[in-house]
Structures are given as C-alpha cells and as structure tokens.
Design a protein around this motif. Sequence first.
Motif, short mmCIF file in Angstrom:
data_model
loop_
_atom_site.label_atom_id
_atom_site.label_comp_id
_atom_site.label_asym_id
_atom_site.label_seq_id
_atom_site.Cartn_x
_atom_site.Cartn_y
_atom_site.Cartn_z
N PHE A 158 0.83 -1.20 0.00
CA PHE A 158 0.00 0.00 0.00
C PHE A 158 0.87 1.26 0.00
CE2 PHE A 158 -1.93 3.37 2.56
CZ PHE A 158 -3.02 3.68 1.77
N SER B 27 2.72 1.69 -3.36
CA SER B 27 1.79 2.02 -4.43
C SER B 27 1.26 3.44 -4.25
CB SER B 27 0.67 0.98 -4.43
OG SER B 27 -0.48 1.47 -5.02
N ALA B 28 0.88 3.77 -3.03
CA ALA B 28 0.37 5.12 -2.77
C ALA B 28 1.44 6.16 -3.06
CB ALA B 28 -0.12 5.24 -1.33
N LEU C 177 0.57 9.80 -3.05
CA LEU C 177 0.21 10.00 -1.65
C LEU C 177 1.33 9.44 -0.77
CD1 LEU C 177 -2.25 11.14 -0.08
CD2 LEU C 177 -3.09 8.81 0.11
N SER D 264 -4.14 -4.35 -1.66
CA SER D 264 -3.37 -3.27 -1.04
C SER D 264 -2.79 -2.35 -2.10
CB SER D 264 -2.23 -3.85 -0.21
OG SER D 264 -2.75 -4.75 0.73
N GLY E 3 -3.70 1.61 -2.65
CA GLY E 3 -2.66 2.63 -2.75
C GLY E 3 -2.77 3.43 -4.02
N LEU F 188 -6.48 5.64 -3.63
CA LEU F 188 -6.60 6.69 -2.62
C LEU F 188 -6.08 8.05 -3.10
CD1 LEU F 188 -7.95 6.53 0.06
CD2 LEU F 188 -5.73 6.14 1.13
N PRO F 189 -4.94 8.06 -3.80
CA PRO F 189 -4.41 9.36 -4.24
C PRO F 189 -5.38 10.13 -5.15
CG PRO F 189 -2.73 7.69 -4.41
CD PRO F 189 -4.00 6.97 -4.10
N THR G 282 -6.77 13.01 -3.39
CA THR G 282 -5.93 14.13 -2.97
C THR G 282 -6.08 15.32 -3.93
OG1 THR G 282 -4.06 13.26 -4.21
CG2 THR G 282 -4.18 12.69 -1.90
N GLU H 204 -1.48 13.51 3.98
CA GLU H 204 -0.13 12.99 3.76
C GLU H 204 0.94 13.92 4.33
OE1 GLU H 204 -1.90 14.63 1.72
OE2 GLU H 204 -0.89 15.25 -0.13
#
Lengths: 303, 527
Positions: free
Chosen positions: B125, B128-129, B134, B318, B322, B325-326, B329, B383
């Motif tokens: 995660f 990847s994020a 992120l 996971s 990741g 989620l970004p 942002t 973040e």
Amino acid sequence: MDRRTFLHHVFLWTAGLTVTIPRFRVSTAFAGQSSTSRLAVGKDIDYGLLVEKTLAALNGMNAFIRPGDKVVIKPNIGWDRSPEQAANTHPLVVKALVEHALEAGAAKVQVFDRTCNEQRRCYKNSGIEDTLKGLKNKKVSLEHIDQRKFVPVDLERGKSLSRMEIYRDVLEADSYINVPVAKHHGLSRLTLGLKNSMGVIGGNRGKLHFNLGQKLADLATVVRPTLTVIDATRMLLRNGPQGGSLNDVQISNTVIASADPVAADAYATTLFGLKPEEIASTKAAYDLGLGEMTIDNLQIIEV
Amino acid sequence: MANRKHIIPLSRWRQLSQAVCLLLFLFLFSKTDYTGSDQLEYAVNIIFRFDPLIATAVMLAAKSVVLLLLPALILVALSLLLGRFFCGWACPLGTLIDLVHPLLKSHNPALDTRFPRLRYGILAFLLSAAFFGLPLVGYLDPFSLLVRGLTLAVEPAINHAATSFFTFTYQKAPALVNLVTEPLYDFLQATILPFSQKHYHLVYLSMAILATVFLLELNQRRFFCRNLCPLGALLGLLARFGLMNGAGGNDACGRCTTCRNICRMGAIDEQRHIDMAACTLCLECLDKCPRSTIIFNWKKPLTLQTGYSGSRRFFLGSLTAGALLPLFTNVRGLAKVTNQRLIRPPGALGEKEFLSLCVRCGECMKVCIGNTLQPVFLEAGIEGMFSPKVDSRLGYCEFNCTLCGQVCPTGAIRELQLTEKHTFKIGQAFFDKNRCLPYARGIPCMVCEEHCPTADKAIKFNETMATNDRGQQVQVKQPFVVAELCIGCGICEHKCPLPGAAAIRITNAGETRSPDKALPVASAGYG
C-alpha cells in the motif's frame, strides 16, 4: 548595607535554606561621588594597548577591583555577527578587560550576556568565546544565561518600572564592568552603556520598549556599574543594532572609560555627532541624578 | 542441559551488536544539534540513508533516483546475504522493543504472528500510494517513527523533568545539596541533555504513536516488527529470496518445541521449520536447542520453504488501494488553495516534490536552533502530517543557520549555502495595523525593526505624527515591510511583544520555492 553583606545575612539567617526566592532590595544610596566625573578616551589600533592606556588614565584596574573580588564583565554579545560587523563588543577589548581584572586580583571573572539571536551562535561568532577560551584561566567563565538565576528586584527609585527580574550574578558581584559597543539603534537612536544593561534582565524585554529611555534609567538605579567601558573601536552607524553590512561600519579605534555611566554614554554620543540629551536614557538617568551628562562638566583625559 | 558449542552464547554477540548500534544511534541523535560550527559533524540522518524502504518509497514518489539514498543498496545486499539480520542485530527500534519487553511481558503470549500478511499489505500500500501521489511512508517507517517520537516528545520531556528538578534544588534546597546537584546538572547538560528546552506541537500524538509500538508488546513479542513494520516486510522479502538459510529441527526432535516457544518473531512453525522472511537471526534458538540441531548456513534447500507465501488477492488489494486513494488528494480544497500559514523551511522543494521526499523523521525539527520548525497536523493534507513548518510565534528561523538542509536525509530540504539562505524567501511579513502599537495606539515599539536580520533591514519606519489612545498627537516611528528585502524568517513575529497573536505575521506569500505565489512588484504593475 551593600549587596554582598545583604546576601550573607540572608544565608546566615536562613542557614542557606530559603523558602522563597529572595527579593533583593538593592541600596540606591550614592557612594560619595566626586564633583567632577572623570572620563578617559583612548585611541589606538592595538586594542590590547588601547584598553591598557585608557584604564591607566583612570589609575588602572586596581581602582575598580580589589583582590579577591567577584567580577562580572558584561559585553554586548547580543547578535550572531562577526567582530568586524560591529554589532557586538570586540573580543580583544573583552579579553584585555578580563586580563586586567585578573591582574588586579579578581577571584572570579564572569562574562555573559542575554543574547537576542541564538546564544551559542552569538558567543561563538562574536569571537568572544574562542578568545576567552584562549586565556585558559579557570577563574574566567563565559556562561550561558541560566534562567534560574533571575530574581525579582524592587526599583524603589524607578519612575516607569517598579520591579524587574535581574540576573543574580550581577547583583552579587563586587565589581560590575559594563562593556557596550557603541552603535546605532532604530528606536533609541544609539545603544550604549545603559542600554547594554538590558542584557542582565529577565522576562519579556520587548515590553520595555515603551518609554524605553526612562526604563533604562530606572534599571540603572540598581544595576550600577563600577566601571563603564564603551567600545567604539568600530562604530555601527546605520541598520543597528545588529547591522550586517560592513558599509555601515566606521573604524574609530576608540575606547571610552568612566566610573560614571551617564558620562560615558554622554561622551560616546558625541562621537556620532549627536548631543547627549538627544538620547532619552542618558537624559532620564541624568535627571535621576545617576551621573553627569554635560560634557563641559567632565574631566576628560585623552590618551 | 544443552551441550553448548560456544563458550559465549551466540545471542550474546547479538545483544552486544544491538547495544553498540543503539548507543551509536543515540549518540548521533544527541549530536544532531548546533555545536559551534556552521557545518554539522554528525547527524542521525545517516541511518535513513541506509533504509531501503525509504529509498524505494521516496524514489517511487519522486519518480527519480535520489542519490542521497543509494547507501540503502548496502543493506539490500547484506540482507540478501544474511537475511533479516538488521531487525535482530541493529535496528534501534527493535532493540528498544527488546529492552522494554520484560516490563510488558504477557502471561499468555501468542506464538503465531497475529496478522502474518498485514506487513506485506502495508508495504504494498505504501509503495503504491507513494507512486500514485500519496507519500505516507514516514508514518510507519521504524526510524522515522522513532526519531520523530524522541525528538518531538521524549527528549523535551526528559529535559523538562531534569530542569524542573534542578531548579527546585537550586531554589529550595540547602546549599549543601547544591554542592552535589549543581555539578551533576552541569555534567548532564554537557553530556546527554539538549542545550535548550524545546517545545513542539503534536507532542502527545508523537508520544502516543511511539508508546503504542511498545505497548503492543502486551499482545505479543515484537508485535510491531512481526505485524506492522514495512521495512521489516521488505527486508523479509529479500531474506526469503536471499542466501541465508536456517535449518530448523527435524522429526528426531520428537515433541520438543523449545525453539518455537522462544522465537520472538514467530518464525518457527510446528514442524520446526524456520521462515527466513520472519527470522531476525537472534540466535536464541541456536543457543537453547537441546540437541544443537539448528544451523544457519548459506545452503538453500532445493524447494522454497514454508512461511508466508502471500495471498495474491490481499496483496493486489493493497496495491489497488494505494493507487486509488491518491485520486482523492487532487480533489481536495487544498489542491486549489493552500494554507497561507504553511511556511516551509528554507531550502524546501516545491510542495509536491517536498512531500514526496519528506519522510517525517523530525530531524529538521530536532536540529532547528530557533525551535521554529514544528510538525504540521492536517494543514498540508492527510499525507503532510509531521512534515515541518515554520511557526514564527513559537520560534524564528535563525538568519545564519543552514542546519535543517544539512540533516534532511532525503533532500526534501536541500542544503543552502549561507549566501543563498540570506536571500531565500520562505514567506513574507505583514503588519496588522489594528494591533501594532505605533499604528493602533501611538505607542513607540520597533522591536521588530530592531531584530530584522537582513543587512539592509526589511523593516523600515516612518517618523510621523499619530493620535495616541488619549487622543493626543504624538511623534512616533511607524514600521513597514519592504517586500523585496523580507525573507520571512519570522524573528519579527517571534519577538513582537504583544501578548497573543503578534502584530506582524508571516505568510508563505512570495516564497521562493513557489513561483505562483510571487508577490506583485510595483514597477511591473499588478493585475
């Protein structure tokens, strides 16, 4: 009763066990002052020699320090600036004074200032730390301010301030030698001896800037230097009190010394082409009877 | 008893290594401070440069090779050779966990790792994020977590305790006592105590995170290392495919499961096979095995051994989380309007790049002699937590100091030369004339002007007539800011004698690192 006796009594009465921080009442009675204030002005490119002959004109350091004395020498180390930038007292002037104090028999010589910039940087880059370390003398100490040592003192003769926190070592010293550097200051026009004593007080100093001149005079009723030595070897003419540009610095190779703190400030003011009464602190201290500011009334010895 | 092959048990050597590494770490930590030279001799940042988790995450986030972090390859190589030895022999957080373990021992410890996949999920995660924008690696990286907790909470608290104690003895105790306490205080100040008392925002949060890592020991031994640590997961993966092999027990061991019972990492299963992805080579099993049958060597068995093989679905999940989620942002309010009080340290890169590289270690805050660098809470987004900002009311940025750029392990704050620092604008001061004494009440002040450090002062003043609060006309000096000269160091805001908010305040307007925040220039016109 002088400061020292008073403290002795405090410790005797309490067997050293004080329940509260003692509040000091410092005697503000005048020691018998001579009718004319003597003042020495020296000029030389060798700062060691300069200090020596200027002191000699006032009968030497022995006139101000007795053997066994605890001595505080208070230079201006307020800023993170190098010696040539003229924001702090020159290290060689400080060194010479420390050496003369030791020769006069001082048991202990403390040097410190409550700095404006970060304290370690100021001590280091002013050149004062390294110069004093070079003396390798255990009687000499260059300490950083210890916040625990500020004690409240009543200013019985103060007009604008009634109480202030003052550094204990200054109150306990047998001899307090004030060594300001002469320079420009935006608010008070110049910063000299009386202003330099701000380095021994605690609390929020910024709050003092209202009616600063009177407050400095009030402070001078209790923090009374045995000797004031004004370092005008280099004079910061603009952008004070910390400067930063060598274009604002004038090399003058001059030192002024007097037992009269007001006289020393008054004379130094003339080096900037100003009149003593134009500096509020000088005027206020004169009005409180702390010293002489009329140049014509001074006994000036030029060396 | 066991027929020991070694006069000194091997685990003693491990403990010695742990002690040396911990002391070295603490030494470097305490040396991360100004010591009279503009250039630092030692800093704890070195440890971050050997951290392959940080190297990977930062490079994925920045999408470039960060040369400062290449020493991490050394640890990669060593881990391929020696397995996950780092966790057992060197990691200062692991060592501290081992040290507190006896205090937090559980009576009924779980042998099997509670969440054996979790750390891999966290690792996937985080990486990847980071790649998709992120950057969160600093939250859980063990060094970041530790240095941050020590810096923001533990060290200031210890110093406060010491100062309080010695102030008490100084002011209240008899002189005789002070004959002992004062030299002791001097000694402590010269050695382990920090030079000055620092104050930090988020002290409780930093302390709570660090404390949680230790409190998890109540649940099982080395809980953090086994279940959560993403660096441990990464080193474990290297170990799994690396050369080091642990030959555990065999059928001849019968019912003996001594090794399994004492393994702090849950690396030994019921068949007494050793999972090299979990084993930290603490060598306790080797010392305690009654038959001396356990051997570590470089002979890999022909087939990969047991241990966690990973559930593909969890791993991919996971990774996907990741990656997704970004997306959010970029649709935050923050993406359009940033917080004007988010003032970054001098030398900080542009905000996006800065956050990609910053690993929230707190080094810059530790070294900041003005105590102005403070951890951000949520002003910089989810973040950005624990990244540094300048809080000018609490402290100020010292004009001649470049230490934060020197200790930043990743170059998120680049090292400035002094001349560059002197003109590097981190923000801009603005007067609040409703509060500033000379404007609002005709009272002289000028403390800001006095402290303004630029050689040609950025705060100048007009001498003018003003009405004071008694309605009288008085002559007073009224300060103003020259935008071209102000670098936003914040000493004016810090020293402003007004209680509460200062009458002069810094914002990040005009900061050098963001061209889009440039202030209008009179000569060029505006709008």
